[in-house]
Design an enzyme around this catalytic site. Sequence first.
Site, short mmCIF file in Angstrom:
data_model
loop_
_atom_site.label_atom_id
_atom_site.label_comp_id
_atom_site.label_asym_id
_atom_site.label_seq_id
_atom_site.Cartn_x
_atom_site.Cartn_y
_atom_site.Cartn_z
N LYS A 29 -14.77 -2.22 -0.80
CA LYS A 29 -13.75 -1.23 -0.41
C LYS A 29 -14.19 0.17 -0.84
O LYS A 29 -14.10 1.13 -0.06
CB LYS A 29 -12.43 -1.60 -1.10
CG LYS A 29 -11.22 -1.00 -0.50
CD LYS A 29 -9.95 -1.56 -1.12
CE LYS A 29 -9.27 -2.56 -0.24
NZ LYS A 29 -7.97 -3.01 -0.73
N THR B 133 5.42 -1.48 -7.88
CA THR B 133 6.81 -1.93 -8.14
C THR B 133 6.80 -2.94 -9.29
O THR B 133 6.06 -3.93 -9.23
CB THR B 133 7.36 -2.61 -6.86
OG1 THR B 133 7.19 -1.72 -5.76
CG2 THR B 133 8.84 -2.94 -7.03
N LYS C 141 14.69 1.35 -8.04
CA LYS C 141 13.68 1.01 -7.02
C LYS C 141 14.05 -0.29 -6.30
O LYS C 141 14.03 -0.39 -5.08
CB LYS C 141 12.30 0.90 -7.69
CG LYS C 141 11.23 0.18 -6.88
CD LYS C 141 10.87 0.89 -5.58
CE LYS C 141 9.89 0.06 -4.75
NZ LYS C 141 9.62 0.61 -3.44
N CYS D 14 7.01 -6.03 1.10
CA CYS D 14 7.96 -5.47 0.12
C CYS D 14 9.39 -5.98 0.26
O CYS D 14 9.96 -6.50 -0.71
CB CYS D 14 7.96 -3.95 0.21
SG CYS D 14 6.39 -3.22 -0.29
N1 LIG Z 1 2.30 -1.03 0.65
C1 LIG Z 1 3.46 -0.41 0.59
O1 LIG Z 1 3.99 0.11 1.58
C2 LIG Z 1 4.18 -0.28 -0.71
C3 LIG Z 1 5.38 0.43 -0.76
C4 LIG Z 1 6.06 0.58 -1.95
C5 LIG Z 1 5.53 -0.01 -3.09
N2 LIG Z 1 4.37 -0.72 -3.03
C6 LIG Z 1 3.87 -1.31 -4.27
O2 LIG Z 1 2.61 -0.74 -4.57
C7 LIG Z 1 1.77 -1.70 -5.22
C8 LIG Z 1 0.46 -1.81 -4.46
O3 LIG Z 1 0.75 -2.27 -3.16
P1 LIG Z 1 -0.32 -2.22 -1.98
O4 LIG Z 1 0.40 -2.65 -0.78
O5 LIG Z 1 -1.01 -0.90 -1.96
O6 LIG Z 1 -1.35 -3.36 -2.47
P2 LIG Z 1 -2.78 -3.69 -1.87
O7 LIG Z 1 -3.00 -5.13 -2.17
O8 LIG Z 1 -2.89 -3.21 -0.47
O9 LIG Z 1 -3.79 -2.81 -2.74
C9 LIG Z 1 -4.00 -2.96 -4.10
C10 LIG Z 1 -5.40 -2.48 -4.48
O10 LIG Z 1 -5.54 -2.58 -5.89
C11 LIG Z 1 -6.85 -3.06 -6.16
N3 LIG Z 1 -6.87 -3.67 -7.50
C12 LIG Z 1 -6.38 -4.87 -7.90
N4 LIG Z 1 -6.56 -5.03 -9.22
C13 LIG Z 1 -7.18 -3.91 -9.67
C14 LIG Z 1 -7.64 -3.48 -10.93
N5 LIG Z 1 -7.49 -4.25 -11.99
N6 LIG Z 1 -8.23 -2.29 -11.00
C15 LIG Z 1 -8.39 -1.51 -9.92
N7 LIG Z 1 -7.97 -1.86 -8.69
C16 LIG Z 1 -7.37 -3.04 -8.57
C17 LIG Z 1 -7.15 -4.03 -5.05
O11 LIG Z 1 -8.54 -4.24 -4.90
C18 LIG Z 1 -6.52 -3.29 -3.86
O12 LIG Z 1 -7.45 -2.41 -3.26
C19 LIG Z 1 2.58 -2.99 -5.29
O13 LIG Z 1 3.26 -3.06 -6.51
C20 LIG Z 1 3.60 -2.81 -4.17
O14 LIG Z 1 4.77 -3.53 -4.40
C21 LIG Z 1 3.68 -0.86 -1.88
#
Ligand SMILES: NC(=O)c1ccc[n+]([C@@H]2O[C@H](COP(=O)([O-])OP(=O)(O)OC[C@H]3O[C@@H](n4cnc5c(N)ncnc54)[C@H](O)[C@@H]3O)[C@@H](O)[C@H]2O)c1
Length: 442
Positions: free
Chosen positions: A36, A123, A212, A269
Amino acid sequence: MQKISVVGLGKLGLCLAAILAESGYDVIGVDIDQEKVQTIARGRSPIYEPGLDSLLRSTRSALSVTTDFGEAVSRTQATFVVVPTPSEKSGEFSLKHIKAVMREVGRALAKKPGYHLIVVNSTVMPGSMDGVVLPTLERESGKIAGKHFGVCYNPEFVALGDVLRGLRNPDFVLVGESDSKAGDLVAGIQGRICAGKVPVERMSFVNAEVAKMAVNSFVTMKMSFANTLAEICERVAGGDVDKITNAIGKDKRIGGTYLKGGIGYGGPCFPRDNMAFAVFAKKIGLKAELALATDRTNKRQVTRIVKLIEDRFSSPSTRIGVLGVTYKPNTDVLDSSQALMVAEGLAKKGFEVHVYDPAVSQGNPVISSGIQIEQDLDSCVEKSDLCVIATPWDAFDKIDRSKITKRIVLDCWRALKGNEPGDISSYFALGQDMTSKKVVSA
Ligand SMILES: NC(=O)c1ccc[n+]([C@@H]2O[C@H](COP(=O)([O-])OP(=O)(O)OC[C@H]3O[C@@H](n4cnc5c(N)ncnc54)[C@H](O)[C@@H]3O)[C@@H](O)[C@H]2O)c1
């Protein structure tokens, strides 16, 4: 504060990193996924999000990426953490990735002179910031929160497919803070992203954590209410759910957003946030009746639609085309997609099921092998006796009317409404009177 690191370059984190870069910050993105990081370093987005590719190109000089936490923390003044918090079997959000990141950040802080701000955007369950995040940082860094570093919880309220607009123009910014200096800094950064025109609600960690979850639980409740109205309208002569929701949505106490009858909510979510809210309530000795009913109503949409198709619109030999399987338009995400569940439910009943979705290509491993993925809309329609519009992509407006008139159409979102083929006697829509049209089988 000018230099910011963002840990976790996924669906939310990469958008946030690009938006921070667009707002004039020097940004270092960190992810453990080497592939990535390499893709982003080449100026390309590894995820599907409208507008992100071009934003990454235009912000290339201000956004660098690495897998090295130490480098990212030492060379920046603030770190935003946007790693996954997947649901556990209990329905609570797991903190395993957050803990791993806090250990890394804490160790980097131990070596770094001067103040640093840590912001959690993932979250988390109520109690996580005070109980896990802050103590882990203090233990690993040997430093004191509120003195040597500040911590905030700053969850985002965005929808996939609309993340960039959601980050630039939120209705409000929510900040849980360890101390007022940390809160001031986050309010300042968000003010810069949103050009200062957004209300910032600041509070303790636990109030922000509950707030939230409360937002998503309330929004899902509205959607389940609209779906209940849709079901009612189907059984009432002349019933039309859109007439009703358009009217009642004008009442400020109700509001029109997320008040559309359809096949229910999905995605990474909404379903899990609403259930985590119920799980949290249970943990403190309460039963969140509304959240539980919202979830039951949502899950029932899939079974009721499959049954409706089985009972009214098909014979065992009917070939069914499901148009749209992502959980909503403008995203390729299939997590908890009600549309995909309908397709799978129909395949399980033994129907020949074809699907077409603009964001899903052949060989997608998430879609079970009993379902045939079509490359284009016309061939999906061609191979079907019954077309179910399950996700309302704009592209479906370009559907070949001459072909579709020969088929039964079940339009779950009234996507073709007002524009449906003139002589189509076999057009049915969820949320509209089904009592007066005769029962048909394809
Ligand atoms: N996607 C949304 O629209 C959205 C909206 C509101 C809240 N959230 C919250 O945001 C958070 C992330 O969601 P997302 O959809 O972006 O997830 P995602 O799975 O798309 O992305 C997460 C990223 O974090 C990386 N990662 C995992 N462990 C790691 C570590 N130890 N160090 C560095 N990088 C690491 C992964 O490789 C990945 O690229 C979650 O808690 C989710 O609930 C997401």
